[in-house]
Design a protein around this motif. Structure first.
Motif, short mmCIF file in Angstrom:
data_model
loop_
_atom_site.label_atom_id
_atom_site.label_comp_id
_atom_site.label_asym_id
_atom_site.label_seq_id
_atom_site.Cartn_x
_atom_site.Cartn_y
_atom_site.Cartn_z
N SER A 232 0.84 -1.20 0.00
CA SER A 232 0.00 0.00 0.00
C SER A 232 0.87 1.24 0.00
N LYS A 233 1.89 1.22 0.82
CA LYS A 233 2.81 2.37 0.88
C LYS A 233 3.58 2.52 -0.43
N GLN A 234 3.91 1.41 -1.09
CA GLN A 234 4.58 1.49 -2.39
C GLN A 234 3.65 2.10 -3.44
N LEU A 235 2.38 1.71 -3.40
CA LEU A 235 1.41 2.30 -4.31
C LEU A 235 1.31 3.81 -4.06
N GLY A 236 1.30 4.19 -2.80
CA GLY A 236 1.28 5.61 -2.47
C GLY A 236 2.50 6.34 -2.97
N ALA A 237 3.66 5.68 -2.92
CA ALA A 237 4.89 6.30 -3.41
C ALA A 237 4.81 6.57 -4.91
N VAL A 238 4.23 5.63 -5.65
CA VAL A 238 4.07 5.80 -7.09
C VAL A 238 3.19 7.01 -7.39
N VAL A 239 2.07 7.11 -6.69
CA VAL A 239 1.14 8.22 -6.91
C VAL A 239 1.78 9.54 -6.49
N ILE A 326 9.52 3.96 -0.13
CA ILE A 326 8.44 4.37 0.78
C ILE A 326 8.95 5.29 1.89
N SER A 327 10.22 5.64 1.87
CA SER A 327 10.76 6.45 2.96
C SER A 327 10.12 7.83 3.04
N THR A 331 8.46 11.42 6.30
CA THR A 331 8.62 12.88 6.38
C THR A 331 7.44 13.65 5.78
N LEU A 332 6.53 12.95 5.09
CA LEU A 332 5.38 13.62 4.49
C LEU A 332 4.49 14.18 5.59
N ALA A 333 4.28 15.47 5.57
CA ALA A 333 3.49 16.12 6.62
C ALA A 333 2.01 15.79 6.47
N THR A 334 1.38 15.51 7.62
CA THR A 334 -0.07 15.37 7.63
C THR A 334 -0.68 16.74 7.40
#
Length: 342
Positions: A232-239, A326-327, A331-334
Motif C-alpha cells: 500500500s505504501k509502495q502504491l502511495g509512493a508511485v502516486v 516508501i521512505s 517525512t510527508l506532513a499530515t
C-alpha cells in the motif's frame, strides 16, 4: 453537455498537457462568488452511453453490471483483463455522490486506455474500474432534502446514497445494495492486488503552508497484514512521485482513522488487498459552502486523477512498483486546515 477534459484544460493534443500551475491548490473556492453548474458533469445516463461507446471501440475493454442501486440504476464495472495471472488493480470512484471529478478523470482514463499511448501496457496488468458506485447520490435522486446544497444546473449531488447512508462506512456490515454489489461481484469475485479509492476533501487543507491539490493515505488499521501495508505504501509512493513532482500538484498526508467500516481499512483486512486513499481538493456540491471548489479547478483535478491512474498502471505492469521508495512517508506532513479569513 457532459464535461470535457479537453475543454477544461484548453488542450490541443495531449491530455497530459499541464494545466495552469497557479490553479493547483489555489483555484478559487465557491464562496458564493460563482455558479456551480452540474450540467457540465456526466449524468448517470451520459456515463453509461460513454462506457458503451468505449466498449464498442476498444477490443480489450469489457463492461459488467455488478448490481443495482437503491433506485434501480445498474452499477458498472469496466474490465481490462488480458491474463488472469497478471497483477490486478481496482480504481473505485464516487462512493460519495458529490465527489464526481474523480469519475470524470476515470472516464478520460478509459478513453486514454484506447489510445496508442497505452499500447501493450494492459498486457501485463489487469485493470478494473468502478466509475460511479453511488449513482443515486450522484444524480440527487434521494429520499431526503437537498434544498441547502450549493450547486445549480440539472441536479444536486450528495455524499449519501438514496437512503442517506454513507457507503464508505458500510464495508463491514454491507447493508446497502451498492456496497453489497461491490463486495460480492468485485472484491470477492476477482483476485485484486491493489486498489485506489478516489475521493474529494475540503478546499482548505494545506501542507508546509501551501494549499494541497490532494492527499493520500494507506490502511491504518492495526489488523492489516504487514506485506499488504508495505505494498500500500509502495502504491502511495508511485502516486506521490507522479503527482507531486509535476510542479502543479501538491500532496499531503491524509489524517484518517483506523475504522474497518472504511474501504481503505476494511478491504485491506478482509481481502488482503493493498489499498490507497486519494482525496482530491474540493467537492462538486455540498450543503457546506467551504467544501465546494470553484469550477476553474475542474481541469487540474481531472488531470490529477488521470496522472495517478496512469502512473499506477504502468508501475504495476513493469514491476517498478516493487522498488518504490516508501521512505517519503516518514517525512510527508499530515495536512492541516488553513484558518479561515473570516
Amino acid at each position: 453537455m457532459a464535461f470535457s477534459l479537453a475543454g477544461a484544460l484548453v488542450l490541443s493534443a495531449s491530455p497530459f498537457t499541464a494545466p495552469i500551475a497557479e490553479a493547483v491548490g489555489n483555484g478559487p473556492g465557491y464562496g458564493g462568488n460563482e455558479t456551480i453548474n452540474t450540467s457540465i458533469l456526466h449524468t448517470y445516463d451520459e456515463m453509461v452511453d460513454f462506457l458503451k461507446t468505449q466498449e464498442a471501440k476498444q477490443s480489450n475493454m469489457e463492461l459488467e453490471v455488478i448490481g443495482q442501486s437503491v433506485k434501480g440504476r445498474d452499477l458498472y464495472l469496466v474490465k481490462y483483463m488480458s491474463n488472469p495471472e497478471n497483477p490486478t488493480i481496482l480504481f473505485l470512484t464516487q462512493q460519495h455522490g458529490n465527489e464526481q471529478l474523480t469519475t470524470e478523470g476515470a472516464l478520460e482514463f478509459i478513453k486514454h486506455m484506447g489510445s496508442g499511448k497505452m499500447k501493450g501496457v494492459a498486457d501485463n496488468v489487469n485493470i478494473l474500474i468502478v466509475p460511479m458506485l453511488n449513482a443515486d447520490g450522484a444524480m440527487g435522486d434521494v429520499d431526503f432534502s437537498l434544498e441547502d446544497y450549493v450547486a445549480s444546473g440539472d441536479r444536486n449531488l450528495t455524499r449519501y446514497n438514496a437512503r442517506e447512508v454513507d457507503l464508505n462506512r458500510d464495508h463491514v456490515n454491507k447493508i446497502q445494495p451498492e456496497t453489497q454489489a461491490l463486495h460480492t461481484n468485485v472484491m470477492a469475485k476477482y483476485d485484486i492486488d491493489y486498489m485506489i479509492d478516489l475521493h474529494h476533501q475540503g478546499t482548505m487543507s494545506e501542507r508546509d503552508g501551501e494549499l494541497v491539490s490532494g492527499s493520500i493515505l494507506y490502511p491504518t488499521t492495526p489488523n492489516v497484514d504487514p506485506d499488504v501495508l508495505l505494498k500500500s505504501k509502495q502504491l502511495g509512493a508511485v502516486v506521490f512521485d507522479a503527482v507531486d513532482s509535476t510542479g502543479w500538484g501538491h500532496i499531503g498526508k491524509y489524517n484518517g482513522g483506523n475504522a474497518e467500516t472504511i474501504s481503505r481499512n476494511g478491504i485491506a483486512v478482509e481481502y488482503g488487498i493493498s489499498t490507497l486513499l486519494f482525496e482530491m481538493r474540493g467537492m462538486s456540491d455540498h450543503e457546506y459552502e467551504p467544501y465546494v471548489l470553484g469550477q476553474k479547478s475542474n481541469g487540474y483535478l481531472i488531470k490529477q486523477t488521470i496522472t495517478a491512474l496512469d502512473a499506477s498502471v504502468r508501475a504495476i505492469a513493469d514491476d517498478s512498483i516493487e522498488q518504490a521508495d516508501i521512505s517519503f512517508w516518514d517525512t510527508l506532513a499530515t495536512q492541516t486546515t488553513r484558518p479561515s479569513d473570516e
